[in-house]
Design a protein around this motif. Structure first.
Motif, PDB file in Angstrom:
ATOM      1  N   VAL A 144      94.706 -51.240  47.083  1.00 48.09           N
ATOM      2  CA  VAL A 144      96.047 -50.680  46.955  1.00 48.09           C
ATOM      3  C   VAL A 144      95.989 -49.209  47.354  1.00 48.09           C
ATOM      4  O   VAL A 144      95.187 -48.437  46.805  1.00 48.09           O
ATOM      5  CB  VAL A 144      96.588 -50.839  45.525  1.00 48.09           C
ATOM      6  N   LYS A 173      94.069 -46.241  45.764  1.00 42.94           N
ATOM      7  CA  LYS A 173      94.499 -46.186  44.374  1.00 42.94           C
ATOM      8  C   LYS A 173      93.640 -47.079  43.490  1.00 42.94           C
ATOM      9  O   LYS A 173      93.172 -46.660  42.442  1.00 42.94           O
ATOM     10  CB  LYS A 173      95.969 -46.597  44.284  1.00 42.94           C
ATOM     11  N   THR A 231      98.299 -45.604  48.002  1.00 43.70           N
ATOM     12  CA  THR A 231      99.559 -44.930  47.704  1.00 43.70           C
ATOM     13  C   THR A 231     100.246 -44.548  49.005  1.00 43.70           C
ATOM     14  O   THR A 231      99.605 -44.319  50.028  1.00 43.70           O
ATOM     15  CB  THR A 231      99.319 -43.678  46.854  1.00 43.70           C
ATOM     16  N   SER A 291     106.524 -43.456  43.403  1.00 44.49           N
ATOM     17  CA  SER A 291     105.788 -43.576  44.668  1.00 44.49           C
ATOM     18  C   SER A 291     105.488 -45.036  44.969  1.00 44.49           C
ATOM     19  O   SER A 291     105.080 -45.797  44.087  1.00 44.49           O
ATOM     20  CB  SER A 291     104.480 -42.774  44.587  1.00 44.49           C
ATOM     21  N   SER A 338     103.481 -48.136  47.060  1.00 45.90           N
ATOM     22  CA  SER A 338     102.090 -48.403  47.408  1.00 45.90           C
ATOM     23  C   SER A 338     102.040 -49.631  48.302  1.00 45.90           C
ATOM     24  O   SER A 338     102.964 -50.442  48.325  1.00 45.90           O
ATOM     25  CB  SER A 338     101.228 -48.618  46.158  1.00 45.90           C
TER      26      SER A 338
END
Length: 1011
Positions: A817, A826, A819, A804, A806
């Motif tokens: 940050v 995050k 996702t 994934s 970010s």
């Protein structure tokens, strides 16, 4: 009963060792021209040049790459400098009546230029002149009182018994010349070129004395009637020349018998009308028979009294070198004393704003390009941009364009070539691009210690301006008297402030360049090796999107020229995108692989397809109360009433919010808040004590300039869902809003058939509405995405598209940050809450270990409004190191800072100088050089060999502030400002006003002579 004990997380020794191999802070070298130079010296044996400044800096230069820098302990003006020939020693005289001795040495652990002695003359302050006599064994100091003191070198021991007092000279002066008047200060001291024990002593009133130091007698008297300015010997010692305050110079014969002499010739070169003083004059002999005379000043007072000139005379040939800034000093490079003639080869002139060298061997006396000390501020710097690891193809094309643009006027090599550059050739080339107030973009070779000019791009010829209004005047003045010749490139005046460059972007693989200016102009260019004449495509984008109630009160747009425009080899503009309203462009980015350019102003942002010449997107970011954004940076219609109203509104809101918090805080709420904090701290992954956080007031949505677009970026990532990735564009504003658009970009084969489409995918609003400084997308491994063309040309690893992605959003208060594609938080780091500072500059850099070239880490580099630099790990956002870099009062320095992708940086310490620093332990660009010296006396420190490096005195900082200019200098550096350098915001000014502190005065030490 079981007990659990959480061990507090401490410093991991292994991690600390890794950090030591990755990070190290060093201020390495200063690029550009010294700010406010005040003194000049030259060592013909070592072929080294020294420059002193008004702030007390001492800089020594030799061959390119040979540099030594230091600073006096006291911030005082360096008035004179003298080399002890061949010894690698330098004397500096300050305006606080102190004398300092410097050595180029290689002391253990401290190589460079070091101060090894100092002396303060007791009694009446003021030295008028200095001179070294003999084999640098004796130093002569002339004073304002008319006396001459002698010091033994290199110990700086005052010889009290040898002092020459004013009355001693007066005894030899004829009665009719005395007239009851004093001789005045000692204006000049000159050692006899053939007899080291004799010297000329020149007094302000006009008297010149030939003094024999050994016999302590006056050998000759030269009775001058005009105020003396300077003296200069002819090579044989049989004649000398004197210059005077009325614009004249005289030649005097020197006889062996004791006598009173009269001048053999007296000339006023620019008479008969009143002229200004000739400040300095030199007389050089040549094999052709006709001497070469060089002097500064002497211009007709009424007609050209404001000109800054140096005149070169030889027989019937005369050239008046006309400069745009004040002449500080000059010297000639000529043959050593063992030859019969001087035969000068070059003239070096130090000006207040630049250094100019003239080739005296080539017909026409052309200029010699300087390999260093380039005047970065030839037009005021408004922005800067750095490109690391420039591909060889792009590098060669830029260099070739620069050579075609400015072919070398002479093939003579740089004459100041002392010392040896021991630094290895850089593995990779680096380009530093600077945007200027006059609409030019200059390309500099920033690969090594010397910042060399490569190419200059001008955008003024695209628009209808008055940039060429001086051409007719120059042509008409060619046949006038004096024979002026414009020399130098310093030109601080801009014909139109709207030409100023605000943002630059360059794709180093395709050669595409985007340049954005103050009047909303966005130019897209391509690098070409051929000359071209073509019509530039013009497109207009309305960023207001027909929004009602907004009226632009700022400057008008620049009117582009119609018809074909000729361009030499280099960057050719093929597209002009005009933003409306024509506000200054605040952000720009380029993606050459997708043929897209994005730009933003204080009103919104736009996206343009420069391949199809069609707009893709225009988005207005204005808030209904953003009336200040409609006035522009050049408008003088600022509403003081509105500003005061908004200030009181914020104060009232802050008080109300504070009272509300007190009212609703009950014991129950306090318990719940404490339980929430304990729950957050109880996790096994986060057991360290949370630092005390400052309360941050949320910013109002109706703050002025909230719609300013601060950053833009392109990325190939997951925005719509987690299975399909594609092109995206991200924009961040001053109000904490982030807009993410999904782009439909056709393949390379269908670029001409299908147009690019943009659909709004996400919109993020930060809680505290802090301005978004930077946005970066990270791949599945947490690494930054590669640049355009890097993957397709196998120049970089493909990003991880399995894990994934970010997005890292850096605001002025925190890093966060999220996702992708869900955009869920995050991790974050609240910099303002923890450190009490605000983010000003952010960049992602790669740090390679000193121990192993294969190990490297990506880091988030951050410069705050306090002038300190933080490095955080990515994507975990863990603090790694912190360094103090720039004074927090230096707003311009902070705003002008630019980071490189290898962990280095540049910032302006003055209008004309970049300070270069390194955060990487491996990548360091600093002088590494040596000088072979011959010291007859025991070295006070170190050994005869010397290594060079950039040194700064531990108790003194070179101040970038401008002191009072010289009275006769209309172009003094006090007039040079750093307007619009970088992103100076309202918050910058607020921080400066609230955090301004008074600097403590340094303890003044007492100087003693060294015996």
């Amino acid at each position: 009963m079981m007990k659990f004990r959480f061990r507090r997380q401490g410093n991991d020794p292994q991690r600390e060792r890794i950090k030591q191999d990755l990070f190290a802070f060093n201020k390495t070298v200063q690029h550009g021209f010294p700010n406010q130079p005040s003194a000049l010296a030259y060592d013909p044996k070592l072929r080294l040049m020294a420059i002193g400044t008004k702030s007390g800096a001492v800089k020594v230069y030799g061959a390119p790459g040979v540099e030594f820098t230091s600073h006096h302990k006291e911030t005082a003006t360096v008035t004179q400098m003298h080399f002890l020939l061949g010894q690698g020693r330098l004397l500096s005289l300050l305006d606080d009546n102190t004398l300092h001795l410097w050595e180029i040495n290689v002391g253990e652990g401290s190589p460079g230029l070091e101060e090894v002695g100092s002396f303060c003359l007791p009694g009446r302050p003021g030295f008028e002149s200095t001179s070294t006599v003999g084999l640098c064994d004796l130093l002569c100091l002339g004073t304002e009182g008319g006396g001459v003191h002698f010091l033994e070198m290199p110990t700086l021991t005052l010889l009290d018994t040898q002092a020459l007092v004013h009355d001693h000279i007066m005894q030899s002066v004829p009665e009719e010349y005395k007239c009851g008047k004093s001789l005045g200060p000692v204006e000049s001291l000159r050692e006899h070129p053939r007899c080291p024990n004799k010297m000329l002593i020149g007094y302000s009133r006009g008297l010149v004395v030939l003094w024999n130091y050994s016999s302590r007698k006056v050998e000759n008297l030269f009775l001058g009637n005009q105020q003396l300015e300077s003296l200069g010997w002819e090579r044989s010692g049989k004649t000398f020349v004197s210059s005077h305050s009325d614009g004249s110079y005289m030649t005097w014969p020197v006889s062996s018998a004791l006598s009173t002499q009269q001048p053999s010739t007296s000339v006023i070169p620019y008479g008969p009308f009143p002229c200004k003083a000739i400040n300095k004059i030199v007389w050089r002999t040549t094999e052709s028979g006709a001497p070469l005379v060089v002097f500064s000043g002497g211009m007709p007072r009424a007609s050209y009294g404001d000109r800054h000139c140096v005149t070169v005379l030889q027989e019937k040939m005369q050239v008046t070198l006309d400069f745009t800034s004040r002449v500080i000093d000059f010297f000639t490079i000529h043959c050593c004393p063992i030859h019969s003639f001087d035969n000068p080869s070059a003239l070096v002139v130090l000006l207040e704003e630049e250094l100019v060298a003239i080739d005296l061997q080539t017909v026409g006396w052309p200029t010699i390009p300087c390999p260093y000390l380039a005047p970065l501020h030839s037009s005021a710097i408004t922005c800067s941009y750095h490109i690391s690891n420039v591909p060889p193809k792009l590098w060669e094309r830029v260099v070739a364009a620069g050579l075609h643009q400015s072919p070398p006027p002479t093939h003579v090599r740089w004459p100041i070539n002392g010392g040896k550059d021991l630094a290895l050739e850089p593995k990779h080339n680096g380009l530093l691009l600077t945007g200027h107030e006059d609409g030019t973009v200059r390309f500099w070779d920033a690969s090594g210690v010397s910042l060399k000019p490569l190419y200059k791009l001008s955008t003024a010829n695209i628009f209808q301006t008055d940039c060429d209004h001086n051409d007719g005047l120059m042509q008409g003045a060619e046949e006038e008297w004096p024979p002026f010749r414009k020399v130098g490139c310093f030109d601080p005046y801009s014909d139109d402030p709207r030409l100023g460059i605000q943002k630059i972007g360059l794709c180093k693989y395709s050669g595409k360049l985007v340049v954005a200016g103050t009047a909303g102009q966005v130019l897209v260019m391509d690098l070409s090796e051929e000359m071209s004449a073509h019509v530039i495509n013009i497109a207009t984008i309305d960023l207001l999107q027909d929004r009602e109630g907004f009226t632009w009160k700022g400057h008008d747009r620049l009117a582009p020229k119609t018809g074909p425009i000729s361009f030499p080899p280099g960057f050719h503009p093929f597209l002009l995108v005009q933003c409306m309203p024509p506000a200054a462009v605040t952000a720009v980015t380029l993606h050459a692989e997708w043929n897209l350019v994005a730009f933003g102003t204080s009103h919104g942002f736009g996206l343009f397809d420069y391949h199809r010449r069609s707009p893709v997107l225009a988005r207005c970011t204005l808030h209904p109360n953003d009336s200040l954004a409609m006035e522009g940076p050049l408008s003088r219609v600022k509403s003081l009433k509105k500003s005061l109203r908004q200030s009181f509104r914020r104060i009232r809101k802050s008080r109300v919010s504070g009272k509300k918090r007190v009212v609703v805080s009950s014991p129950t709420s306090k318990v719940q808040e404490a339980n929430a904090q304990l729950a957050e701290q109880a996790g096994p992954h986060d057991v360290e004590v949370t630092p005390v956080q400052r309360r941050i007031e949320p910013r109002s949505a109706d703050d002025s300039l909230s719609g300013v677009v601060r950053c833009l970026c392109f990325a190939d990532t997951f925005l719509r869902d987690g299975t399909h990735h594609g092109p995206t564009m991200w924009a961040g504003t001053n109000s904490g809003s982030v807009y993410a658009y999904a782009l439909e970009v056709p393949s390379q084969e269908k670029f001409s058939e299908h147009s690019v489409e943009a659909v709004l995918g996400k919109e993020i609003q930060l809680m505290h509405r802090a301005p978004v400084v930077a946005i970066a997308v990270l791949d599945g491994r947490g690494n930054p995405l590669p640049e355009p063309y890097e993957v397709s040309r196998d120049l970089a690893k493909a990003p991880d598209m399995q894990g994934s992605h970010s997005v890292l959003i850096a605001s002025e208060e925190q890093f966060k940050v999220f996702t992708l594609p869900k955009v869920s938080a995050k991790t974050k780091f609240k910099l303002t809450a923890h450190e009490g500072c605000r983010v000003r500059k952010v960049a992602l850099a790669s740090f390679t270990s000193v121990s192993s070239e294969e190990y490297c880490e990506n880091g988030l580099v951050c410069l705050t409004n306090l002038g300190d630099i933080h490095v955080f790990s990515v994507p975990a956002l863990r603090p790694q190191v912190r360094y103090d870099c720039i004074r927090k009062e230096d707003i311009s320095g902070i705003a002008s800072c630019v980071f490189t992708k290898t962990g280095q940086g540049f910032y302006l310490i003055s209008p004309s100088e970049f300070e270069r620093f390194s955060l990487s332990a491996r990548v360091v660009t600093q002088p590494l050089c040596s000088v072979d010296v011959d010291r007859p006396h025991r070295s006070l420190h170190g050994s005869p060999g010397a290594s060079g490096c950039h040194r700064r005195h531990p108790h003194t900082e070179i101040q970038a502030g401008l002191s009072s200019p010289a009275l006769d200098s209309p172009n003094s550096s006090a007039d040079i400002t750093l307007d619009t350098t970088g992103d100076i915001t309202v918050e910058d000014v607020k921080d400066f006003l609230t955090n301004k502190i008074f600097k403590n005065k340094a303890d003044r030490g007492t100087w003693h002579p060294l015996f």
